[in-house]
Every structure is written in structure tokens, then in C-alpha cells.
Design an enzyme around this catalytic site. Structure first.
Site, mmCIF file in Angstrom:
data_model
loop_
_atom_site.group_PDB
_atom_site.id
_atom_site.type_symbol
_atom_site.label_atom_id
_atom_site.label_comp_id
_atom_site.label_asym_id
_atom_site.label_seq_id
_atom_site.Cartn_x
_atom_site.Cartn_y
_atom_site.Cartn_z
ATOM 1 N N ARG A 6 -29.200 47.045 -46.067
ATOM 2 C CA ARG A 6 -27.887 46.410 -46.003
ATOM 3 C C ARG A 6 -27.854 45.362 -47.105
ATOM 4 N NH1 ARG A 6 -26.226 50.042 -43.363
ATOM 5 N NH2 ARG A 6 -25.488 50.010 -41.217
ATOM 6 N N ARG A 53 -41.986 43.779 -38.650
ATOM 7 C CA ARG A 53 -42.222 42.654 -37.745
ATOM 8 C C ARG A 53 -43.641 42.707 -37.190
ATOM 9 N NH1 ARG A 53 -36.731 43.289 -34.409
ATOM 10 N NH2 ARG A 53 -37.551 45.407 -34.461
ATOM 11 N N SER A 54 -44.144 43.929 -36.977
ATOM 12 C CA SER A 54 -45.511 44.052 -36.462
ATOM 13 C C SER A 54 -46.250 45.150 -37.215
ATOM 14 C CB SER A 54 -45.477 44.395 -34.969
ATOM 15 O OG SER A 54 -44.845 45.644 -34.790
ATOM 16 N N GLU A 74 -19.181 44.855 -49.707
ATOM 17 C CA GLU A 74 -18.715 46.205 -50.069
ATOM 18 C C GLU A 74 -17.231 46.363 -49.767
ATOM 19 O OE1 GLU A 74 -21.332 48.894 -47.980
ATOM 20 O OE2 GLU A 74 -23.095 48.002 -48.882
ATOM 21 N N HIS A 127 -22.978 53.106 -51.352
ATOM 22 C CA HIS A 127 -23.410 53.230 -49.949
ATOM 23 C C HIS A 127 -23.359 54.695 -49.488
ATOM 24 C CE1 HIS A 127 -23.742 50.887 -45.912
ATOM 25 N NE2 HIS A 127 -24.413 52.023 -45.868
ATOM 26 N N GLY A 136 -39.833 51.670 -40.115
ATOM 27 C CA GLY A 136 -39.295 52.312 -38.918
ATOM 28 C C GLY A 136 -39.098 53.797 -39.174
ATOM 29 N N ARG A 137 -38.078 54.364 -38.526
ATOM 30 C CA ARG A 137 -37.835 55.810 -38.649
ATOM 31 C C ARG A 137 -37.661 56.221 -40.116
ATOM 32 N NH1 ARG A 137 -34.544 54.320 -33.722
ATOM 33 N NH2 ARG A 137 -33.447 53.119 -35.318
HETATM 34 P P1 NAP Z 1 -35.739 51.276 -37.310
HETATM 35 O O1 NAP Z 1 -36.431 52.548 -36.934
HETATM 36 O O2 NAP Z 1 -35.261 50.363 -36.246
HETATM 37 O O3 NAP Z 1 -36.698 50.491 -38.332
HETATM 38 C C1 NAP Z 1 -36.428 49.207 -38.778
HETATM 39 C C2 NAP Z 1 -37.696 48.618 -39.386
HETATM 40 O O4 NAP Z 1 -37.369 47.319 -39.912
HETATM 41 C C3 NAP Z 1 -38.830 48.416 -38.375
HETATM 42 O O5 NAP Z 1 -40.063 48.783 -38.942
HETATM 43 C C4 NAP Z 1 -38.802 46.914 -38.105
HETATM 44 O O6 NAP Z 1 -40.050 46.347 -37.784
HETATM 45 C C5 NAP Z 1 -38.371 46.405 -39.467
HETATM 46 N N1 NAP Z 1 -37.823 45.051 -39.376
HETATM 47 C C6 NAP Z 1 -36.861 44.586 -38.556
HETATM 48 N N2 NAP Z 1 -36.663 43.268 -38.757
HETATM 49 C C7 NAP Z 1 -37.543 42.902 -39.724
HETATM 50 C C8 NAP Z 1 -37.849 41.672 -40.357
HETATM 51 N N3 NAP Z 1 -37.201 40.547 -40.041
HETATM 52 N N4 NAP Z 1 -38.828 41.669 -41.314
HETATM 53 C C9 NAP Z 1 -39.476 42.796 -41.647
HETATM 54 N N5 NAP Z 1 -39.222 43.995 -41.073
HETATM 55 C C10 NAP Z 1 -38.277 44.038 -40.130
HETATM 56 O O7 NAP Z 1 -34.439 51.601 -38.175
HETATM 57 P P2 NAP Z 1 -34.159 52.862 -39.135
HETATM 58 O O8 NAP Z 1 -33.572 53.966 -38.334
HETATM 59 O O9 NAP Z 1 -35.349 53.106 -39.980
HETATM 60 O O10 NAP Z 1 -32.947 52.250 -40.017
HETATM 61 C C11 NAP Z 1 -33.156 51.057 -40.754
HETATM 62 C C12 NAP Z 1 -31.860 50.546 -41.348
HETATM 63 O O11 NAP Z 1 -31.507 51.307 -42.478
HETATM 64 C C13 NAP Z 1 -30.613 50.607 -40.476
HETATM 65 O O12 NAP Z 1 -30.580 49.599 -39.505
HETATM 66 C C14 NAP Z 1 -29.515 50.446 -41.508
HETATM 67 O O13 NAP Z 1 -29.231 49.087 -41.730
HETATM 68 C C15 NAP Z 1 -30.139 51.044 -42.775
HETATM 69 N N6 NAP Z 1 -29.481 52.297 -43.155
HETATM 70 C C16 NAP Z 1 -28.823 52.386 -44.347
HETATM 71 C C17 NAP Z 1 -28.195 53.563 -44.716
HETATM 72 C C18 NAP Z 1 -27.468 53.693 -46.028
HETATM 73 O O14 NAP Z 1 -26.518 54.457 -46.096
HETATM 74 N N7 NAP Z 1 -27.901 53.035 -47.072
HETATM 75 C C19 NAP Z 1 -28.199 54.659 -43.854
HETATM 76 C C20 NAP Z 1 -28.891 54.544 -42.651
HETATM 77 C C21 NAP Z 1 -29.535 53.356 -42.304
HETATM 78 P P3 NAP Z 1 -40.863 46.749 -36.434
HETATM 79 O O15 NAP Z 1 -41.200 48.221 -36.592
HETATM 80 O O16 NAP Z 1 -42.102 45.914 -36.472
HETATM 81 O O17 NAP Z 1 -39.933 46.486 -35.310
#
Ligand code: NAP
Length: 317
Positions: A233, A176-177, A262, A280, A154-155
Site C-alpha cells: 500500500r 512481525r514474528s 491514488e 495498482h 505472509g501469503r
Molecule cells: P498476510 O498473509 O496477512 O501477510 C502480511 C504480512 O505482513 C505478514 O507476514 C505480517 O507479519 C507482515 N506484517 C504485518 N504488519 C507488519 C509490520 N508492522 N512490520 C512488518 N511486517 C508486518 O497478507 P497477504 O495476503 O500476503 O497480503 C499482504 C498485503 O498485500 C495486503 O494486505 C494488501 O495491502 C497488499 N496487496 C496489494 C495488492 C496490489 O494490487 N498491489 C494486491 C493484493 C494485496 P506476521 O506474519 O508476523 O503476522
């Protein structure tokens, strides 16, 4: 209480910069539902917005006690502990802070990969302990040019891939895709990706859809030289399977920014020198937290001004 500022409930302890901004702009009830239920019951009918962070739990039961609630503004991109289905049913919008933290979390992922490969935290401890006087530190592992698998494209996953390209890494991913527009190889499963990776970085959302996605089978596929990096997470990785895999040499090492419970980190992980640990801190710089805070406040301001919300979560768009 003579002022007519909008009233906002902080659902959990918030970052000081978020709390201070909320106090300037609104009448902030800081965790009043936990500290003084009677006082909370008196103000609850006037509360139109909840302020939360990425790890804050917001239950249907709490929403039920807030009949005027219209917005839950999360300072964070993840919102896996918020009952979004209940919010939608009640006509409440959930907003979050995507994009403004992509660079920071991607930097953290690359930093943790380098630390796990090159053991920089151990190198620091080695010098401080005087061990260098007895001889050189053991040789470590190269990261540049290796195979990187990204779980979640994703992003943030894309920002990690961009950086990894500069390290000459070959990049593959699962999501997912498939994303045919990207120049990276797609694997339909995390196991398939792990089998084709030297480093596996996890950056999906948490919640039911990804619970223990990285299990014993995925770790086995990653193999004895493989390094796991989790910046997603804690719930996405089966922590006890990970501990077993590290103890038994099923994988080579790990770098972890997130954990199942955590801030409690299992002693087994603390005791393992091949594991790099972080509290974290994926997005934890002043600049990025300020940008997240600004966007979270913009959503609140938009609500109270009757304007469109800036960044609703996908389910609420
Ligand atoms: P995003 O743009 O929504 O990207 C999420 C990605 O995960 C997408 O590519 C999605 O697939 C994929 N995904 C979702 N469910 C899945 C599954 N069951 N199997 C395989 N892939 C799956 O989110 P983002 O902005 O990149 O952020 C991602 C996550 O990073 C956040 O939700 C948060 O939990 C974590 N995060 C952690 C920190 C930290 O401090 N460590 C900070 C910020 C964020 P599709 O593209 O096919 O839909």
C-alpha cells in the site's frame, strides 16, 4: 420495488464484474448514500450487506446509518480503510478474498523487479523513439542471483519468495514474528533487512501498524545500488522520503504499484527515469479478479442463506 431480493449497498464504485453479479442476485443500491441521501434513508433499514473493494473506506458513521448491517464483503485481501473495530462493536463481520490473488500479486512483484533492474519499460521507449539508430541502450542491472529482502512474509510474501528462488536469489525477510519453519533468514527490523538486500519488496498490509514503515533510514540502509519495489500500500512507504532518496542517489531505483494518494502520482516520480510506475495492478487479470469476485459473492450468498461465512478477516473470526 416489488421484488424480495436481499438489498445490498455498494459502498464505492466497484469493478464492473462485481457490480453485474450483485445486480443479478440482489437489489443493488449503488453508492446511494452518496448520490441520494433521502432515498438512502428510506432503504437503509433493510440493507444487511455492504459490498466494498480493497481501497474502499467504510467508516463507523456509515455503519451507524445501516441498523440491519451484518456483513461487509470486500473484494480484495487488504481492508485497511475499513473501521474493523467499529464493525466488531456493532456485530458486523468483515470478509475479504485472501489466497486467490497470491500468484498474481507475486507475478507482479517479480515483473516489477525485473523492470526496475533491466529497465524494460525504458527499453521499449528507447526503440519507439528511434534512439537505437543512434547507438545501443546503456547496460542495466542483473537480478538473478542477487539478494532479495521481503518486508511481510505472509501469503503473498511466500509466493514471491518461491518465484525468486527460481531466479537463484538469496532470500531474507522481516515480519512481525520470525517463521522458523521457512528456510529464509529473518531480520527483526526493516532497516536490518534493507542493509542486507539488493532488492527490497514491500508486501505488508496498509493501515496504522505499517504507516511509513519504509522511511528515510530504511532507504539509507538499502543503499545507492538498492532497488525498492512496493506492491503493498502507498501508506507503507514514506513517499516524500522516497522521492528525496531517489533524487539524491540514496537508493538506485524503485518500482511502484501503489501510492499515497491514488490515482494521483507525484510529478517528481513521473519525471524520474529510474522509477517504474504501475497503476495498482497487482491482482489485475481477468482470471484473478473473477476468482476474487466469486469469493466476495460467496460470502454474501452465505450470509443470506444463513450459512457460515467463507473468509472473514482475522479480527472477525
Ligand atoms: P498476510 O498473509 O496477512 O501477510 C502480511 C504480512 O505482513 C505478514 O507476514 C505480517 O507479519 C507482515 N506484517 C504485518 N504488519 C507488519 C509490520 N508492522 N512490520 C512488518 N511486517 C508486518 O497478507 P497477504 O495476503 O500476503 O497480503 C499482504 C498485503 O498485500 C495486503 O494486505 C494488501 O495491502 C497488499 N496487496 C496489494 C495488492 C496490489 O494490487 N498491489 C494486491 C493484493 C494485496 P506476521 O506474519 O508476523 O503476522
Amino acid at each position: 420495488m416489488s421484488d424480495t431480493k436481499p438489498e445490498v449497498l455498494a459502498a464505492a464504485r466497484l469493478a464492473p464484474m462485481y457490480t453485474e453479479k450483485l445486480q443479478q442476485l440482489y437489489t443493488l443500491h449503488d453508492r446511494l448514500h452518496e448520490t441520494d441521501p433521502a432515498a438512502f434513508a428510506a432503504v437503509a433499514p433493510r440493507i444487511r450487506a455492504l459490498a466494498a473493494q480493497g481501497e474502499t473506506q467504510v467508516t463507523d458513521e456509515l455503519m451507524a446509518r445501516l441498523p440491519a448491517l451484518k456483513l461487509i464483503s470486500v473484494m480484495g485481501v487488504g481492508y485497511d480503510k475499513i473501521d474493523v473495530a467499529a464493525a466488531k462493536r456493532r456485530g458486523i463481520v468483515v470478509t475479504h478474498t485472501p489466497d486467490v490473488l497470491n500468484d498474481e500479486v507475486a507475478d507482479t512483484a517479480i515483473g516489477l523487479m525485473l523492470c526496475a533492474a533491466r529497465q524494460f519499460p525504458a527499453a521499449d521507449r528507447f526503440v519507439r523513439a528511434g534512439d537505437w539508430l543512434k547507438g545501443p541502450m546503456p547496460l542495466q542491472r542483473k537480478m538473478s542471483g542477487q539478494r532479495l529482502g521481503i518486508v511481510g512474509m505472509g501469503r503473498i510474501g511466500k509466493a514471491i519468495a518461491q518465484r525468486a528462488q527460481a531466479f537463484g536469489m538469496s532470500i531474507a525477510y522481516t515480519a512481525r514474528s520470525a517463521k522458523p519453519e521457512l528456510p529464509y533468514a529473518f531480520h527483526a527490523t526493516a532497516s536490518g533487512l534493507a542493509a542486507a538486500s539488493d532488492f527490497l519488496v514491500v508486501i505488508t498490509p496498509g493501515g496504522a501498524g505499517t504507516l511509513k514503515l519504509i522511511d528515510a533510514a530504511v532507504l539509507k540502509a538499502l543503499g545507492p545500488k538498492g532497488i525498492l519495489v512496493n506492491v503493498a500500500r502507498g501508506s507503507v512507504v514514506d513517499e516524500s522520503a522516497l522521492i528525496d532518496a531517489l533524487k539524491n542517489g540514496v537508493i538506485g531505483g524503485a518500482a511502484l504499484d501503489v501510492f499515497e494518494d491514488e490515482p494521483r502520482v507525484p510529478q517528481a516520480l513521473i519525471d524520474m527515469p529510474q522509477v517504474v510506475l504501475a497503476p495498482h495492478i497487482g491482482s489485475a487479470t481477468r482470471e484473478t479478479r473473477q476468482a476474487m469476485c466469486d469469493l466476495a459473492v460467496d460470502n454474501l450468498q452465505a450470509l443470506f442463506a444463513g450459512q457460515p461465512l467463507r473468509s472473514p478477516v482475522p479480527e472477525c473470526r
